[in-house]
Write a protein that holds these residues in place. Structure first.
Motif: not given
Length: 135
Positions: A29, A53, A101, A128-129, A131
């Motif tokens: 990231q 990301g 992800f 997106g995020a 995790t």
């Protein structure tokens, strides 16, 4: 903190385990630095931008023909063509921690040479995020 070996890590795309992986790089990231320095400032000033990301790559020993029910590397090339976003899960060798992800395939490069195994490098664009979890 104890170091871990990576032998035994598992990568799944849309809940299907991808076999014959030789290396995984990422995910990682980063965030942009947004310059907000005014002409009257005597030093640089920044805001942190949105987390990105970026990309993740993994290398496989290419196998387009597998036994019934086994992961098939042709599924990866199908994702490359379709542009579909898929859920990705990497379970680390300790099996107690993982990272998840969503991503789409942005690169697929086959490599072959004299006296070498047929391999492929796959690049995923993360959307997106990301995790990180431990159980």
């Amino acid at each position: 903190m104890t170091a871990q070996v990576s032998q035994g890590a598992v990568l799944k795309i849309a809940t299907v385990e991808i076999g014959q992986i030789s290396a995984i790089s990422g995910p990682g990231q980063s965030a942009e630095k947004i310059d907000i320095t005014a002409l009257s400032d005597t030093s640089k000033n920044y805001l942190r931008g949105i987390v990105d990301g970026g990309d993740m790559t993994f290398d496989i020993f290419w196998d387009s023909v597998t036994a019934a029910g086994a992961p098939n590397h042709d599924d990866i090339t199908a994702l490359m063509v379709s542009g579909s976003v898929a859920a990705i899960e990497i379970t680390f060798a300790d099996t107690a921690s993982n990272v998840t992800f969503n991503a789409f395939v942005t690169g697929f490069d086959i490599s072959q040479g004299v006296d070498e195994a047929l391999t492929a490098s796959v690049t995923l664009g993360i959307t997106g995020a990301i995790t990180y979890a431990q159980s």
